[in-house]
Motif scaffolding. Structure first.
Motif, PDB file in Angstrom:
ATOM      1  N   PHE A  39       7.310 -39.626 -35.421  1.00 22.36           N
ATOM      2  CA  PHE A  39       7.594 -39.028 -36.592  1.00 22.36           C
ATOM      3  C   PHE A  39       8.914 -39.570 -37.573  1.00 22.36           C
ATOM      4  N   LYS A  40       9.852 -40.163 -36.755  1.00 23.56           N
ATOM      5  CA  LYS A  40      11.076 -40.289 -37.581  1.00 23.56           C
ATOM      6  C   LYS A  40      11.776 -39.288 -37.932  1.00 23.56           C
ATOM      7  N   ASP A  41      11.903 -38.049 -37.548  1.00 26.98           N
ATOM      8  CA  ASP A  41      12.288 -36.856 -38.038  1.00 26.98           C
ATOM      9  C   ASP A  41      13.178 -36.075 -37.139  1.00 26.98           C
ATOM     10  N   LEU A  42      14.519 -36.082 -37.484  1.00 22.98           N
ATOM     11  CA  LEU A  42      15.404 -35.297 -36.359  1.00 22.98           C
ATOM     12  C   LEU A  42      15.397 -33.936 -36.229  1.00 22.98           C
ATOM     13  N   ASN A  43      14.656 -33.287 -37.154  1.00 23.00           N
ATOM     14  CA  ASN A  43      14.421 -31.657 -37.171  1.00 23.00           C
ATOM     15  C   ASN A  43      13.431 -31.732 -36.067  1.00 23.00           C
ATOM     16  N   ILE A  44      12.431 -32.389 -36.054  1.00 26.79           N
ATOM     17  CA  ILE A  44      11.444 -32.444 -35.028  1.00 26.79           C
ATOM     18  C   ILE A  44      11.913 -32.654 -33.542  1.00 26.79           C
ATOM     19  N   ILE A  45      12.712 -33.544 -33.506  1.00 27.76           N
ATOM     20  CA  ILE A  45      13.464 -33.733 -32.072  1.00 27.76           C
ATOM     21  C   ILE A  45      14.440 -32.836 -31.803  1.00 27.76           C
ATOM     22  N   LYS A  46      15.079 -31.953 -32.599  1.00 31.53           N
ATOM     23  CA  LYS A  46      16.038 -30.794 -32.392  1.00 31.53           C
ATOM     24  C   LYS A  46      14.950 -29.577 -31.914  1.00 31.53           C
ATOM     25  N   PHE A  47      13.961 -29.431 -32.878  1.00 25.59           N
ATOM     26  CA  PHE A  47      13.368 -28.203 -32.327  1.00 25.59           C
ATOM     27  C   PHE A  47      12.583 -28.547 -30.880  1.00 25.59           C
ATOM     28  N   SER A  48      12.099 -29.854 -30.706  1.00 24.14           N
ATOM     29  CA  SER A  48      11.426 -29.948 -29.398  1.00 24.14           C
ATOM     30  C   SER A  48      12.352 -29.903 -28.401  1.00 24.14           C
TER      31      SER A  48
END
Length: 144
Positions: free
Chosen positions: A75-84
Motif C-alpha cells: 500500500f505504500k502508506d505510512l498511516n496504514i503501517i502506524k495503525f497496523s
C-alpha cells in the motif's frame, strides 16, 4: 516498478514460509509436538516457561516485521503501517496474556483455546485479516 514490488512481497512471503518450515530448528516450543499429536487426550508437556515466552515473542516479532513489510510494499502508506503496528502491539499484549493464563491454569477443556491463541502468536494470521481490510479501505477511498 510493479513487478519489483511483487517480487519483494514474494521474498517476504518466502521468509514467512521459512519461519514456519524451520520452526522445529529455530524455536524452542514443546507445544509443537503436543499439538501435532492427539492433544485432546494428552497431558501438556513440561516446559521452561521463560524460554517458551522468549521464543514465542521472537517468532511473533519476526512475523510482525515481515507482515508490516508486506503491508508497506502493498500500500505504500505510512498511516496504514502506524495503525497496523498499534494493532500488532495490542494483539501481542492480549494474546500473550491469555496464553500465559491458559498455560498456568491448563485444563483439558482449555486445550483448544490454547491451540488457537498460540496460533495467533506464532503464525502471521493477522496479515490475512489486514491485507483485505486495507485493500477494501483503499478501494472505498478511491471511489469517494
Amino acid at each position: 516498478m510493479k513487478r519489483l514490488r511483487v517480487f519483494e512481497i514474494g521474498i517476504l512471503v518466502l521468509f514467512l514460509a521459512a519461519i514456519r518450515f524451520f520452526e522445529d530448528q529455530l524455536f524452542y516450543d514443546p507445544l509443537l509436538e503436543f499439538f501435532r499429536s492427539d492433544y485432546l487426550l494428552g497431558i501438556i508437556p513440561p516446559m521452561d516457561m521463560a524460554r517458551l515466552m522468549l521464543n514465542l515473542s521472537l517468532r511473533f516479532f519476526l512475523n510482525t516485521v515481515l507482515s508490516l513489510g508486506i503491508l508497506y510494499l502493498s500500500f505504500k502508506d505510512l498511516n496504514i503501517i502506524k495503525f497496523s503496528t498499534i494493532l500488532y502491539g495490542v494483539l501481542y499484549i492480549v494474546a500473550t496474556s491469555v496464553f500465559i493464563y491458559l498455560v498456568l491454569n491448563i485444563e483439558r477443556d482449555h486445550y483448544l483455546a490454547l491451540f488457537y491463541v498460540r496460533r495467533f502468536l506464532i503464525h502471521p494470521l493477522f496479515l490475512l485479516i489486514l491485507l483485505p481490510a486495507f485493500y477494501y479501505y483503499k478501494l472505498k477511498g478511491q471511489k469517494n
